[in-house]
Design an enzyme around this catalytic site. Structure first.
Site, PDB file in Angstrom:
ATOM      1  N   HIS A 187       0.820  -1.210   0.000  1.00 17.99           N
ATOM      2  CA  HIS A 187       0.000   0.000   0.000  1.00 17.99           C
ATOM      3  C   HIS A 187       0.851   1.257   0.000  1.00 17.99           C
ATOM      4  O   HIS A 187       0.461   2.283  -0.565  1.00 17.99           O
ATOM      5  CB  HIS A 187      -0.947  -0.020   1.198  1.00 17.99           C
ATOM      6  CG  HIS A 187      -2.116  -0.929   1.001  1.00 17.99           C
ATOM      7  ND1 HIS A 187      -2.861  -1.433   2.034  1.00 17.99           N
ATOM      8  CD2 HIS A 187      -2.671  -1.445  -0.139  1.00 17.99           C
ATOM      9  CE1 HIS A 187      -3.823  -2.211   1.551  1.00 17.99           C
ATOM     10  NE2 HIS A 187      -3.722  -2.225   0.248  1.00 17.99           N
ATOM     11  N   GLU A 424      -3.478 -15.118 -13.241  1.00 20.75           N
ATOM     12  CA  GLU A 424      -2.773 -14.829 -11.985  1.00 20.75           C
ATOM     13  C   GLU A 424      -2.546 -16.082 -11.153  1.00 20.75           C
ATOM     14  O   GLU A 424      -2.027 -16.006 -10.042  1.00 20.75           O
ATOM     15  CB  GLU A 424      -3.556 -13.788 -11.184  1.00 20.75           C
ATOM     16  CG  GLU A 424      -5.017 -14.111 -11.000  1.00 20.75           C
ATOM     17  CD  GLU A 424      -5.850 -12.915 -10.543  1.00 20.75           C
ATOM     18  OE1 GLU A 424      -5.284 -11.945 -10.036  1.00 20.75           O
ATOM     19  OE2 GLU A 424      -7.084 -12.982 -10.704  1.00 20.75           O
ATOM     20  N   ASN A 447       1.419  -9.201 -10.274  1.00 18.73           N
ATOM     21  CA  ASN A 447       1.596  -9.145  -8.822  1.00 18.73           C
ATOM     22  C   ASN A 447       1.139 -10.449  -8.172  1.00 18.73           C
ATOM     23  O   ASN A 447       1.888 -11.083  -7.413  1.00 18.73           O
ATOM     24  CB  ASN A 447       0.798  -7.978  -8.238  1.00 18.73           C
ATOM     25  CG  ASN A 447       1.110  -6.661  -8.912  1.00 18.73           C
ATOM     26  OD1 ASN A 447       2.167  -6.488  -9.501  1.00 18.73           O
ATOM     27  ND2 ASN A 447       0.185  -5.727  -8.832  1.00 18.73           N
ATOM     28  N   ASP A 448      -0.104 -10.844  -8.434  1.00 12.38           N
ATOM     29  CA  ASP A 448      -0.613 -12.084  -7.859  1.00 12.38           C
ATOM     30  C   ASP A 448       0.077 -13.301  -8.457  1.00 12.38           C
ATOM     31  O   ASP A 448       0.338 -14.284  -7.760  1.00 12.38           O
ATOM     32  CB  ASP A 448      -2.124 -12.186  -8.053  1.00 12.38           C
ATOM     33  CG  ASP A 448      -2.902 -11.461  -6.966  1.00 12.38           C
ATOM     34  OD1 ASP A 448      -2.383 -11.359  -5.847  1.00 12.38           O
ATOM     35  OD2 ASP A 448      -4.013 -10.982  -7.240  1.00 12.38           O
ATOM     36  N   ARG A 458       3.573 -10.723  -0.980  1.00 12.89           N
ATOM     37  CA  ARG A 458       4.092  -9.510  -1.618  1.00 12.89           C
ATOM     38  C   ARG A 458       4.203  -8.335  -0.665  1.00 12.89           C
ATOM     39  O   ARG A 458       4.745  -7.296  -1.015  1.00 12.89           O
ATOM     40  CB  ARG A 458       3.230  -9.137  -2.825  1.00 12.89           C
ATOM     41  CG  ARG A 458       1.840  -8.620  -2.512  1.00 12.89           C
ATOM     42  CD  ARG A 458       1.050  -8.527  -3.798  1.00 12.89           C
ATOM     43  NE  ARG A 458      -0.132  -7.698  -3.655  1.00 12.89           N
ATOM     44  CZ  ARG A 458      -1.078  -7.609  -4.595  1.00 12.89           C
ATOM     45  NH1 ARG A 458      -0.954  -8.286  -5.706  1.00 12.89           N
ATOM     46  NH2 ARG A 458      -2.120  -6.835  -4.411  1.00 12.89           N
ATOM     47  N   CYS A 495      -1.511  -6.227 -16.695  1.00  6.52           N
ATOM     48  CA  CYS A 495      -2.079  -5.130 -15.915  1.00  6.52           C
ATOM     49  C   CYS A 495      -1.488  -5.057 -14.512  1.00  6.52           C
ATOM     50  O   CYS A 495      -1.985  -4.349 -13.651  1.00  6.52           O
ATOM     51  CB  CYS A 495      -3.607  -5.239 -15.836  1.00  6.52           C
ATOM     52  SG  CYS A 495      -4.203  -6.755 -15.075  1.00  6.52           S
TER      53      CYS A 495
END
Length: 570
Positions: A187, A424, A447-448, A458, A495
């Site tokens: 975040h 993912e 990311n995933d 992560r 993405c």
């Protein structure tokens, strides 16, 4: 003296170090209360509600990515299961602060053991818990200094940063963020990029910096320099200016030899559309729809959803708008659905498309709203003599071709011709050849995909090297997916935030990816990086990166074939 971490938000920050220290102490084990239990229960519930209200209010004031993050946190604070747990502990004569601590501990341990998608929420859960306990005990919360509108912006340093503390800050107040924990998709990283504030995460030793020390933070390279000389500052600023001057803010994405690569924006809600347009986005590559569903007792109506989707389509006439259907479940429960049964590992449980299969009416309403929005947009375009946006709809958390076909059939039945899925889960990559034949496009969520492939949370700074998108194994997974898509004549996008790195964007193109989507702020740099290289150079860079043995070597090998990028060093 120099420290080094992972640069996650570009730019140069210079200011005095403000080290965020201290913590709300753990309430004493065995602490009890006097009198009947009802007032103690009411006190605890009131504190939970007050914290939830404060988090949501801060999110509404901040808007954008912060609004979505803090709204999800507010929902956690009022989770019915958590409230029941707190009350039950109070009924056992445990004082409210300790009851809150123990109730959160149950959820915290579950998330920490889950890792991945849920593990990244542990720090957020700790922050919510501490805010509730602070309200009950009167203990002050560690927080950034108030903005008095005077003086040089400071460099905010912490083990990790809570979204509630950082969401309302700005680059007029904070010169840069530095944290010891976190990763490229934490975040802190997400919010710093949205705010345009340089940031370095996973930086060992950062909180040992003496308060007041003059600190230079380079969010491009990950360097944190203490008491820099004027010459040091000038070198870093000059290199950063060179990067900025070479950026192209408009026009289609293309390589130097004219190979077109659409550059799209990741959108968290309607407030992000203006920023995407200003950055020259050619459309939306990931429209997250969770903001419509979370934190409300009733599901949003078809009309309410349709209005939001139509606004996104209207913003990009003739462009592509990729909407991801609801990615709820796990740590994002829906109040209007029955509480989920306890799962041993919710990160790998009923979320995304799996939740739709259990509650198909929720998906039916969302697809109906998307279909109506597309029809209205097409009709409006015909009347205006302009091009309508191309709506594409994709589902998250898809593991098999059977799941992909079920979703695609549902979209097509609603008159939505472009149905796709997120890639993912490693199983989807391994069976990509059969999966891409039943959908119209695929989009890789790096990311995933990385955290599932490497079993690496992560949010964990200690595992940041495994979350590095330059890991050759992750590049192999991207290549496998892109090849399967190309062999079947289907588009393949990325993405994940890794596309925001210009060098990585070139590598993705070299691997066969056809569209790239990222936070709007990164679009000019990526457009510039692509425009400086030919498709052959991108393919050579991709081949060199995949042939490397480590992430660092992969990055260096790729950049050796991309001479048009500004050097990393200063």
């Amino acid at each position: 003296m120099n420290l080094r971490g992972a640069g996650v938000s570009p730019g140069i920050g210079l200011g005095a170090a403000y080290v965020l220290t201290g913590a709300v102490p753990e309430p004493a084990v065995g602490s009890t209360y006097e009198g009947p239990p009802e007032p103690e229960r009411e006190r605890a519930v009131a504190a939970l509600r007050q914290v939830a209200g404060e988090l949501e209010a801060r999110g509404n004031r901040a808007g954008g990515e912060a609004k979505e993050i803090l709204k999800a946190q507010a929902l956690i604070a009022e989770d019915p299961g958590l409230v029941v747990g707190v009350k039950a502990l109070i009924d056992e004569r445990i004082a409210a602060p300790r009851a809150v601590y123990q109730a959160f501990a149950k959820y915290r341990d579950m998330l920490a053991s889950a890792g991945g998608y849920l593990g990244e929420r542990v720090a957020d859960l700790d922050d919510i818990r501490d805010r509730v306990i602070a309200r009950l005990t009167g203990h002050p919360l560690p927080a950034p200094p108030p903005d008095r509108g005077t003086g040089e912006p400071y460099v905010l340093i912490a083990i990790d940063l809570a979204p509630a503390d950082t969401a309302l800050l700005s680059k007029d107040v904070v010169a840069a963020f530095v944290t010891e924990g976190g990763g490229p998709t934490s975040h802190t990283a997400i919010l710093s990029r949205a705010m345009g504030v340089p940031a370095v995460v996973a930086c060992p030793g950062a909180t040992e910096i003496p308060p007041g020390t003059r600190v230079l933070v380079d969010g491009n390279t990950g360097e944190v320099r203490l008491e820099p000389t004027e010459f040091d500052v000038a070198r870093h600023v000059s290199a950063n200016d060179a990067r900025r001057q070479r950026m192209t803010t408009g026009g289609p994405g293309r390589t130097r030899d004219g190979y077109l690569v659409q550059l799209l924006a990741n959108i968290g809600g309607p407030d992000d559309l203006d920023g995407a347009l200003a950055a020259g986005a050619e459309g939306v590559g990931l429209y997250r729809t969770e903001f419509l569903f979370l934190g409300r007792p009733d599901a949003p109506s078809v009309a309410e959803q349709e209005q939001v989707y139509r606004a996104a389509l209207a913003a990009f006439p003739g462009g592509r708008v990729v909407v991801r259907t609801l990615d709820a479940g796990a740590d994002k429960p829906l109040a209007f659905l029955p509480p989920a049964a306890p799962e041993p590992n919710p990160a790998l449980g009923e979320r995304g498309l799996r939740l739709f299969e259990k509650y198909p009416k929720v998906m039916d309403a969302q697809l109906e709203a998307l279909s109506v929005a597309a029809a209205v947009d097409r009709a409006g375009a015909v009347r205006a003599g302009t091009a309508a946006a191309e709506l594409q709809v994709m589902a998250p958390m898809v593991a098999t071709a059977q799941e992909a076909k079920w979703f695609a059939d549902a979209c097509h039945a609603r008159g939505l011709p472009q149905a796709g899925v997120m890639i993912e889960i490693p199983a989807a990559v391994l069976r990509a050849e059969s999966l891409v034949t039943v959908v119209d496009f695929v989009s890789i969520g790096t990311n995933d995909l990385a955290q599932y492939a490497f079993a690496a949370d992560r949010q964990s700074g200690a595992l940041g090297s495994l979350q590095d998108p330059w890991q050759p194994a992750l590049l192999d997974l991207v290549a496998m997916t892109a090849t399967a898509a190309a062999d079947n004549g289907k588009p393949c996008g990325v993405c994940g935030e890794s596309a925001a790195d210009p060098a990585m964007a070139c590598v993705f193109v070299g691997l066969g990816v056809t569209t790239l989507s990222m936070g709007a702020a990164a679009l000019p740099a990526v457009r510039t990086g692509l425009g400086a290289h030919t498709l052959d150079q991108c393919q050579l860079a991709a081949q060199a990166a995949r042939g490397a043995s480590t992430a660092a070597h992969a990055r260096a090998a790729a950049r050796s074939h991309l001479p048009g990028l500004v050097p990393l060093g200063v």
